[in-house]
Design a protein around this motif. Structure first.
Motif, mmCIF file in Angstrom:
data_model
loop_
_atom_site.group_PDB
_atom_site.id
_atom_site.type_symbol
_atom_site.label_atom_id
_atom_site.label_comp_id
_atom_site.label_asym_id
_atom_site.label_seq_id
_atom_site.Cartn_x
_atom_site.Cartn_y
_atom_site.Cartn_z
ATOM 1 N N ASN A 103 0.851 -1.187 0.000
ATOM 2 C CA ASN A 103 0.000 0.000 0.000
ATOM 3 C C ASN A 103 0.889 1.240 0.000
ATOM 4 O O ASN A 103 1.762 1.371 0.863
ATOM 5 C CB ASN A 103 -0.914 0.025 1.232
ATOM 6 N N PRO A 104 0.692 2.182 -0.943
ATOM 7 C CA PRO A 104 1.559 3.360 -1.004
ATOM 8 C C PRO A 104 1.237 4.367 0.093
ATOM 9 O O PRO A 104 0.084 4.518 0.515
ATOM 10 C CB PRO A 104 1.249 3.965 -2.388
ATOM 11 N N GLU A 105 2.269 5.084 0.543
ATOM 12 C CA GLU A 105 2.078 6.133 1.535
ATOM 13 C C GLU A 105 3.150 7.202 1.378
ATOM 14 O O GLU A 105 4.249 6.930 0.884
ATOM 15 C CB GLU A 105 2.118 5.561 2.946
ATOM 16 N N LEU A 106 2.808 8.408 1.765
ATOM 17 C CA LEU A 106 3.773 9.503 1.888
ATOM 18 C C LEU A 106 3.967 9.763 3.364
ATOM 19 O O LEU A 106 3.008 10.070 4.082
ATOM 20 C CB LEU A 106 3.268 10.767 1.193
ATOM 21 N N ASP A 107 5.196 9.647 3.835
ATOM 22 C CA ASP A 107 5.537 9.914 5.227
ATOM 23 C C ASP A 107 6.363 11.193 5.302
ATOM 24 O O ASP A 107 7.296 11.384 4.510
ATOM 25 C CB ASP A 107 6.338 8.757 5.812
ATOM 26 N N THR A 108 6.054 12.053 6.267
ATOM 27 C CA THR A 108 6.860 13.239 6.543
ATOM 28 C C THR A 108 7.210 13.250 8.022
ATOM 29 O O THR A 108 6.397 12.834 8.860
ATOM 30 C CB THR A 108 6.105 14.533 6.175
ATOM 31 N N TRP A 109 8.411 13.728 8.354
ATOM 32 C CA TRP A 109 8.892 13.661 9.727
ATOM 33 C C TRP A 109 8.823 15.026 10.394
ATOM 34 O O TRP A 109 9.250 16.047 9.829
ATOM 35 C CB TRP A 109 10.310 13.122 9.762
ATOM 36 N N ILE A 110 8.249 15.023 11.602
ATOM 37 C CA ILE A 110 8.144 16.233 12.418
ATOM 38 C C ILE A 110 9.390 16.374 13.286
ATOM 39 O O ILE A 110 9.937 17.464 13.461
ATOM 40 C CB ILE A 110 6.886 16.181 13.306
ATOM 41 N N THR A 111 9.836 15.263 13.834
ATOM 42 C CA THR A 111 11.116 15.161 14.526
ATOM 43 C C THR A 111 11.821 13.933 13.973
ATOM 44 O O THR A 111 11.265 13.210 13.136
ATOM 45 C CB THR A 111 10.943 15.028 16.049
ATOM 46 N N SER A 112 13.006 13.644 14.449
ATOM 47 C CA SER A 112 13.731 12.475 13.948
ATOM 48 C C SER A 112 13.042 11.164 14.301
ATOM 49 O O SER A 112 13.336 10.127 13.696
ATOM 50 C CB SER A 112 15.157 12.473 14.489
ATOM 51 N N THR A 113 12.098 11.194 15.251
ATOM 52 C CA THR A 113 11.416 9.970 15.671
ATOM 53 C C THR A 113 9.909 10.029 15.512
ATOM 54 O O THR A 113 9.220 9.060 15.827
ATOM 55 C CB THR A 113 11.740 9.651 17.147
ATOM 56 N N THR A 114 9.373 11.149 15.028
ATOM 57 C CA THR A 114 7.923 11.324 14.913
ATOM 58 C C THR A 114 7.562 11.665 13.473
ATOM 59 O O THR A 114 8.117 12.598 12.892
ATOM 60 C CB THR A 114 7.423 12.443 15.831
ATOM 61 N N SER A 115 6.623 10.905 12.896
ATOM 62 C CA SER A 115 6.235 11.136 11.508
ATOM 63 C C SER A 115 4.726 11.236 11.380
ATOM 64 O O SER A 115 3.971 10.812 12.260
ATOM 65 C CB SER A 115 6.749 10.015 10.606
ATOM 66 N N GLU A 116 4.300 11.833 10.265
ATOM 67 C CA GLU A 116 2.894 11.886 9.881
ATOM 68 C C GLU A 116 2.785 11.310 8.480
ATOM 69 O O GLU A 116 3.745 11.335 7.714
ATOM 70 C CB GLU A 116 2.374 13.324 9.910
ATOM 71 N N GLN A 117 1.597 10.794 8.114
ATOM 72 C CA GLN A 117 1.497 10.136 6.817
ATOM 73 C C GLN A 117 0.105 10.260 6.223
ATOM 74 O O GLN A 117 -0.883 10.529 6.918
ATOM 75 C CB GLN A 117 1.851 8.651 6.924
ATOM 76 N N VAL A 118 0.051 10.073 4.911
ATOM 77 C CA VAL A 118 -1.188 9.835 4.182
ATOM 78 C C VAL A 118 -0.992 8.526 3.432
ATOM 79 O O VAL A 118 0.088 8.267 2.905
ATOM 80 C CB VAL A 118 -1.531 10.995 3.221
ATOM 81 N N LYS A 119 -2.030 7.697 3.396
ATOM 82 C CA LYS A 119 -1.856 6.332 2.903
ATOM 83 C C LYS A 119 -3.014 5.932 2.004
ATOM 84 O O LYS A 119 -4.164 6.297 2.260
ATOM 85 C CB LYS A 119 -1.760 5.375 4.097
ATOM 86 N N LEU A 120 -2.705 5.176 0.951
ATOM 87 C CA LEU A 120 -3.718 4.600 0.084
ATOM 88 C C LEU A 120 -4.023 3.178 0.535
ATOM 89 O O LEU A 120 -3.130 2.458 0.989
ATOM 90 C CB LEU A 120 -3.228 4.568 -1.369
ATOM 91 N N THR A 121 -5.276 2.753 0.378
ATOM 92 C CA THR A 121 -5.666 1.405 0.794
ATOM 93 C C THR A 121 -5.489 0.390 -0.323
ATOM 94 O O THR A 121 -5.465 -0.800 -0.065
ATOM 95 C CB THR A 121 -7.126 1.391 1.270
ATOM 96 N N GLY A 122 -5.379 0.849 -1.572
ATOM 97 C CA GLY A 122 -5.207 -0.080 -2.686
ATOM 98 C C GLY A 122 -3.749 -0.434 -2.880
ATOM 99 O O GLY A 122 -2.901 0.438 -3.085
ATOM 100 N N SER A 123 -3.410 -1.724 -2.831
ATOM 101 C CA SER A 123 -2.014 -2.144 -2.934
ATOM 102 C C SER A 123 -1.562 -2.185 -4.386
ATOM 103 O O SER A 123 -2.375 -2.266 -5.315
ATOM 104 C CB SER A 123 -1.821 -3.512 -2.286
ATOM 105 N N LEU A 124 -0.249 -2.129 -4.598
ATOM 106 C CA LEU A 124 0.332 -2.269 -5.914
ATOM 107 C C LEU A 124 0.543 -3.741 -6.232
ATOM 108 O O LEU A 124 1.040 -4.501 -5.410
ATOM 109 C CB LEU A 124 1.687 -1.554 -6.006
ATOM 110 N N GLY A 125 0.163 -4.143 -7.429
ATOM 111 C CA GLY A 125 0.471 -5.479 -7.900
ATOM 112 C C GLY A 125 1.820 -5.495 -8.593
ATOM 113 O O GLY A 125 2.593 -4.525 -8.541
ATOM 114 N N THR A 126 2.114 -6.580 -9.284
ATOM 115 C CA THR A 126 3.417 -6.724 -9.934
ATOM 116 C C THR A 126 3.361 -6.178 -11.357
ATOM 117 O O THR A 126 3.585 -6.892 -12.334
ATOM 118 C CB THR A 126 3.850 -8.196 -9.929
ATOM 119 N N SER A 127 3.027 -4.907 -11.479
ATOM 120 C CA SER A 127 3.043 -4.198 -12.752
ATOM 121 C C SER A 127 3.294 -2.723 -12.459
ATOM 122 O O SER A 127 3.374 -2.321 -11.301
ATOM 123 C CB SER A 127 1.730 -4.403 -13.518
#
Length: 214
Positions: A103-127
């Protein structure tokens, strides 16, 4: 872009390959011939730039074509890094990634140990899939979308804070890290791109180009 741990730029056909494979290139706009894609055959391998592409404390856009060789992460891997802008040694600022179920996601870091994200529920197949994502600082949004036609689709959006780790100067962009497959036309630029600008960025690539468009 030096290949630091064995990932290699390889020629791929620019006509679509067989369904469910990474043998062809996905972009219908580049004609018949060959182009360069980064091939990663081991989860420990990646490539990286010498300097930063974006400052992750400011708005940025990221996109690329990605083709996993498996419908799930390699054994023991929970996150597969596709494009990562580092903010410091072993400290990412932002990363376009796949989780253990592709499942694809974009992660951004607020601190070196804390992140926020947006995520898609549809997974990537082998294409091949085209992923595009945005950190919009002014509107405090993270956005991500996937298609298979090289355009931006319907955005999935999450709220975020305005304070993110900065990445400037010599901090590299890494391609790969836990991911096995091919990466084509990776792009990371400052600012919030429109749908047309994401398409136009792909058209800047030449058939012999390697590295990250920035």
């Amino acid at each position: 872009m030096p290949n630091t741990t064995g990932a290699t730029w390889t020629d791929i056909r620019t006509l679509n390959g067989p369904a469910g494979s990474c043998q062809g290139a996905p972009d219908p706009n580049i004609g018949n011939g060959t182009a360069k894609a980064l091939e990663i055959t081991d989860a420990t391998k990646h490539a990286e730039t010498a300097t930063s592409a974006v400052d992750t404390a400011q708005s940025f856009s990221v996109s690329g074509w990605f083709c996993p060789v498996s419908s799930s992460a390699p054994p023991g891997i929970s996150l597969q890094a596709l494009i990562t802008q580092m903010a410091g040694t072993n400290s990412p600022g932002a990363a376009l990634q796949l989780d253990g179920f592709n499942n694809p996601e974009l992660d951004t870091w607020i601190t070196s140990t804390t992140s926020e994200q947006v995520k898609l529920t549809g997974s990537l197949g082998t294409s091949w899939y085209f992923l595009s994502a945005v950190y919009d600082k002014n509107n405090q949004q993270l956005r991500i979308t996937k298609t298979q036609n090289g355009t931006t689709g319907t955005w999935t959006t999450a709220t975020t804070t305005t304070n993110h780790l900065a990445s400037t100067g010599v901090q590299p962009v890494k391609l790969g890290g836990g991911f096995i497959g091919r990466i084509f036309k990776p792009m990371m630029v400052q600012g919030v791109l429109t749908a047309d600008q994401f398409i136009n960025a792909q058209n800047i690539y030449q058939s012999t180009d390697t590295g990250v468009l920035r």
